[in-house]
Design a protein around this motif. Structure first.
Motif, PDB file in Angstrom:
ATOM      1  N   THR A  88       0.780  -1.060  -0.115  1.00  7.34           N
ATOM      2  CA  THR A  88      -0.081  -0.003  -0.044  1.00  7.34           C
ATOM      3  C   THR A  88       0.727   1.163  -0.017  1.00  7.34           C
ATOM      4  O   THR A  88       2.045   1.342   0.765  1.00  7.34           O
ATOM      5  CB  THR A  88      -0.870   0.054   1.272  1.00  7.34           C
ATOM      6  N   ILE A 133       6.381   0.909  -2.217  1.00  9.68           N
ATOM      7  CA  ILE A 133       7.801   0.840  -2.804  1.00  9.68           C
ATOM      8  C   ILE A 133       8.124   2.128  -3.192  1.00  9.68           C
ATOM      9  O   ILE A 133       8.903   2.194  -3.829  1.00  9.68           O
ATOM     10  CB  ILE A 133       7.760  -0.103  -3.980  1.00  9.68           C
ATOM     11  N   GLY A 134       7.711   3.112  -2.860  1.00 10.02           N
ATOM     12  CA  GLY A 134       7.972   4.659  -3.074  1.00 10.02           C
ATOM     13  C   GLY A 134       6.833   5.583  -3.124  1.00 10.02           C
ATOM     14  O   GLY A 134       5.930   5.264  -3.264  1.00 10.02           O
ATOM     15  N   TYR A 136       5.178   7.207  -5.296  1.00 12.99           N
ATOM     16  CA  TYR A 136       4.227   7.618  -6.599  1.00 12.99           C
ATOM     17  C   TYR A 136       3.131   6.575  -6.488  1.00 12.99           C
ATOM     18  O   TYR A 136       3.152   5.617  -5.519  1.00 12.99           O
ATOM     19  CB  TYR A 136       5.059   7.007  -7.751  1.00 12.99           C
TER      20      TYR A 136
HETATM   21 CL1  6GU Z   1       2.657  -0.916  -2.547  1.00 11.81          CL
HETATM   22  N1  6GU Z   1       0.636   0.358  -4.031  1.00 11.81           N
HETATM   23  C1  6GU Z   1       0.350   1.152  -4.825  1.00 11.81           C
HETATM   24  N2  6GU Z   1      -1.202   0.916  -5.592  1.00 11.81           N
HETATM   25  N3  6GU Z   1       0.891   2.267  -5.489  1.00 11.81           N
HETATM   26  C2  6GU Z   1       2.178   2.251  -4.813  1.00 11.81           C
HETATM   27  C3  6GU Z   1       2.715   1.296  -3.891  1.00 11.81           C
HETATM   28  C4  6GU Z   1       1.940   0.238  -3.551  1.00 11.81           C
HETATM   29  N4  6GU Z   1       4.088   1.807  -3.596  1.00 11.81           N
HETATM   30  C5  6GU Z   1       4.229   2.931  -4.249  1.00 11.81           C
HETATM   31  N5  6GU Z   1       3.228   3.182  -5.034  1.00 11.81           N
END
Ligand code: 6GU
Length: 236
Positions: A88, A133-134, A136
């Motif tokens: 998320t 993960i960042g 965005y």
């Molecule tokens: Cl883990 N999910 C979504 N939907 N967007 C993200 C993310 C995760 N990490 C960065 N952007």
């Protein structure tokens, strides 16, 4: 190591990971990736897994029932209650040290969300780690799940060959990698740095270290400061 991915797009996970190094490790039986289709746990005659948010607002929310039932099925299958990583943008940012922690687990469940999110009660019941993960926004958690699985799997003993493992240095010594060159020595007028052709091992190491420092200072000043504080003798 066994990864269990809870998703509405199981093909995306299996197609993405059954190739390259992860694919080779799966075929060798060193790790497994099982994609569990959350839709299989819908109790709805149209196989719906989402509904309107209480309180109104845009988008749909994934219902708690199918998500929790899918997890309980995994629990029944493996006979333990493994850690659940929820992908998320609201989570902690994924790091190499998190990957090292996850790599210690025998089983790891990764939950991928879609729509506007998942009913908070399902998350409270099963999620142990909230990971982004960042900074965005992606359309769903499948690509992030693949990023986590790829990163963790290369830390699992036997997944990388000796030669592949040797290339692990980059983040582990706290500096970015130095530039690499291969033949030809002259590519359309651009030549390989002279020192690399010299065969002088100590000079080559010195040059590579200087380039690594130079790059880290330029692209990752945060990592550079950290390195300087840990190796003061190098900078006196
Ligand atoms: Cl883990 N999910 C979504 N939907 N967007 C993200 C993310 C995760 N990490 C960065 N952007």
């Amino acid at each position: 190591m066994n990864f269990h991915v809870m998703t509405l797009f199981p093909d995306m996970i299996t197609d993405g990971l059954n190739t390259s190094i992860t694919g080779r490790a799966i075929k060798a039986g060193i790790m497994s990736v099982t994609a569990h289709d959350i839709r299989d746990y819908s109790d709805d005659k149209h196989l719906k897994v989402d509904d309107y948010p209480y309180g109104g607002g845009a988008g749909m929310v994934m219902r708690a029932g199918p998500v929790c039932d899918c997890y309980e099925d995994i629990v029944k299958c493996i006979g333990s209650r493994p850690r659940v990583v929820y992908m998320t943008p609201q989570g902690y940012t994924f790091t190499q040290s998190m990957a090292e922690e996850f790599a210690k687990e025998e089983n790891l469940v990764i939950l991928c969300g879609h729509y506007e999110g998942i009913d908070e009660r399902a998350l409270e019941n099963i999620v142990t780690d909230y990971v982004s993960i960042g900074d965005y926004v992606l359309t769903g958690g499948e690509l992030p799940a693949m990023v986590v699985i790829d990163t963790v799997s290369r830390l699992v003993p036997g997944v990388l060959s000796n030669e592949e493992s040797a290339q692990t240095e980059s983040f582990s010594d706290g500096l970015l990698e130095y530039p690499q060159y291969t033949r030809p020595a002259d590519y359309k007028g651009k030549t390989v740095p002279e020192v690399l052709l010299s065969g002088h091992h100590a000079n080559i190491e010195k040059w590579r270290h200087e380039k690594a420092l130079e790059r880290t200072k330029k692209y990752r000043p945060d990592m550079y400061e950290e390195y300087v504080s840990k190796h003061p003798e190098e900078f006196t």
